[in-house]
Structures are given as C-alpha cells and as structure tokens.
Design a protein around this motif. Structure first.
Motif, PDB file in Angstrom:
ATOM      1  N   GLY A  11      81.860  47.732  62.069  1.00 29.69           N
ATOM      2  CA  GLY A  11      81.704  47.123  63.016  1.00 29.69           C
ATOM      3  C   GLY A  11      83.039  46.681  63.694  1.00 29.69           C
ATOM      4  O   GLY A  11      84.207  46.646  63.114  1.00 29.69           O
ATOM      5  N   THR A  34      78.424  47.899  65.347  1.00 26.29           N
ATOM      6  CA  THR A  34      77.935  46.449  65.572  1.00 26.29           C
ATOM      7  C   THR A  34      79.190  45.975  66.196  1.00 26.29           C
ATOM      8  O   THR A  34      80.311  45.999  65.827  1.00 26.29           O
ATOM      9  N   ALA A 258      83.439  44.371  59.227  1.00 25.30           N
ATOM     10  CA  ALA A 258      83.774  44.123  60.595  1.00 25.30           C
ATOM     11  C   ALA A 258      85.226  44.010  61.069  1.00 25.30           C
ATOM     12  O   ALA A 258      86.025  43.059  60.395  1.00 25.30           O
TER      13      ALA A 258
END
Length: 281
Positions: A11, A34, A258
């Motif tokens: 992400g 994401t 992330a």
C-alpha cells in the motif's frame, strides 16, 4: 466488510494534507492495494470520501484518526456515511497519538478500549477498523477488537515480535506496518531527505522507545540519526533497496506493508517502486 486479504500486499501511506484525487488515482493506477490517510484527518473524514470518489477499487484506510481529537460517535457517523457510499472499501484506523502532542493523554489503553466500545454500539464493527499499535498490550487489543495492527516507524524485528503477539491473541489478525522510502540518484541526498522528515519523530518517546527495544542503540539517534538507522527506517536510494526494505517486513510476518515515499516527487518514486515490485505489469 474489508478482509485482511483485501488490503493487498503493498500500500501507500501519505499525510492527509498532501492527498488529493489525482494522487489517489495515480496510486490505484500503479496497482497498490490500499491508500493510507495519515496525519490525523478531520473527523468528518471528508478527505477519505474524496479519495474513494476518485477511485474504483482501492481500499482507503485512516492511519490514523486520533481518538483525542474527535469523539467516537462523530467518527462512527462519518464511517457509516462512507460505508454506505463505498461499501467494503473503507477501514477506520484509530490510535492514541503521542504524549508530547496531547497533554491530556492519560491511560491510553483504557481510552482506546472505551472508544472501541462506542464504535461497537454505533455499528462500526471489528471488521471495519484497526489500531495503531507498538506495545504488546495495544497489539493484543488490536487483535481482539479489530482487524489488526498498523505500526508506524518500526523495524523488521518489531514486525516479527508483533506477529507473535497478534497470533497469540487471534491468529490471522492483520499486521500492516509502514516503511518510508526515498528514491534518489544520490544516497546522501536520500538520507538528508529522510533525516529532515524524521527529526520530529525522533523526539517522540513512543517511537524512540520502540526502536530501542528492538535493537537500535542510543548513539544511533545522535545528529539526526546514524546512516544505519536512516537506511533501516527509510529504505534508500534505489527502488531495489526500497523493495528489499518492504520485503524484510513481509519476511518478518507482515501481511501488508505501506510505503511512504518521501521527497519532491512521491508519485514518481512510487511508479519506480511499483515497476520494481512488478505491480504495473
């Protein structure tokens, strides 16, 4: 409902103030699963709705809403509104912030538990939320009361430990750490970018304490951070080095990582990263 698998393996994390529809469309086009909205977005979660309106499939998660800034009932109303408009694409991440920034921050674990109780009563259930978590008690709460944990500014050794804590509480809980990346033609320039960004974080006891507990010595924080520390928490300077940094967390037990791209051209850096990860092929 958003499943843990729905996050995808990779992400993108970016502060709410630096996000807009074009950036979100770019992240989706590059194949990331994401988009994490950082920096304690406002309680109406308008930025979340804007990003979801601009995209078609990507999950948007807050990383995180600060529980001391907005009460749980108002956040729940915002979350329900977004879920109705974009079912299955929003996850509410919450956290207790930092003692240095919130003088009235007391008994954070109890405050998080009470906040989750209100979210339950307001219809924002476990499968639609997660917790920022560094310490064992908060990691356990994350596993028991949410999809899982979103640790920020950690190292793979913490990820390995967190995996064990989560699994002891609830096997299968999501573990989604964040990693900063700086892609540049010049390693010293990349380190300088990271040091400037990390200066504030290295003054916050919860982050520094967590790094110390997992192998970072006191001397490493001097003068803005040693080269070794900077390279560990802000993988640089090539896309290949960034990929290695992300995969180190996955190898340690993360389900999802992330990437926070620092520098003047974050989308360009993410494009190089996506190519190296073969997301765009």
């Amino acid at each position: 409902m958003v499943s843990t698998a729905g996050f995808g393996t990779y992400g993108v994390w970016r502060g709410a103030a630096a996000l807009d529809a074009d950036f979100a469309r770019g992240v989706e086009r590059l194949g990331f699963g994401t988009l994490w909205v950082g920096g304690s977005p406002g309680g109406d979660l308008g930025i979340v709705e804007e990003l979801l309106d601009a995209t078609e499939r990507i999950v948007v998660a807050t990383g995180i809403v600060n529980i001391w800034k907005d009460d749980a009932r108002s956040i729940a109303r915002s979350a329900r509104r977004i879920e109705e408009r974009h079912p299955g694409r929003f996850v509410l991440g919450i956290g207790s912030g930092h003692r240095e920034a919130t003088p009235h921050r007391v008994r954070p674990l109890a405050a998080l538990t009470a906040y989750l109780d209100v979210l339950d009563a307001e219809g924002v259930g476990r499968d639609r939320r997660l917790l920022a978590a560094l310490g064992d008690r908060t990691l356990t709460l994350a596993a028991e009361r949410s999809l899982g944990a979103h640790p920020y500014l950690t190292v793979p050794a913490h990820t390995r430990h967190a995996r064990g804590v989560l699994d002891a509480a609830r096997p299968g809980a999501l573990l989604a750490p964040e990693l900063k990346v700086v892609i540049s033609d010049d390693r010293e320039q990349a380190r300088a970018v990271a040091r400037r960004y990390l200066r504030r974080y290295f003054s916050l006891e919860n982050y520094v304490g967590a790094l110390r507990r997992f192998g970072v010595g006191e001397a490493a924080f001097a003068d803005g951070g040693s080269d070794e520390l900077i390279d560990l928490v802000a993988a640089n300077p090539t896309a290949g080095a960034a990929v290695a940094g992300l995969r180190a967390h996955l190898d340690a037990g993360a389900d999802h990582v992330a990437a926070q791209a620092l520098g003047d051209d974050p989308l360009g850096a993410l494009e190089q990263l996506a190519e190296a990860l073969t997301l765009t092929r």
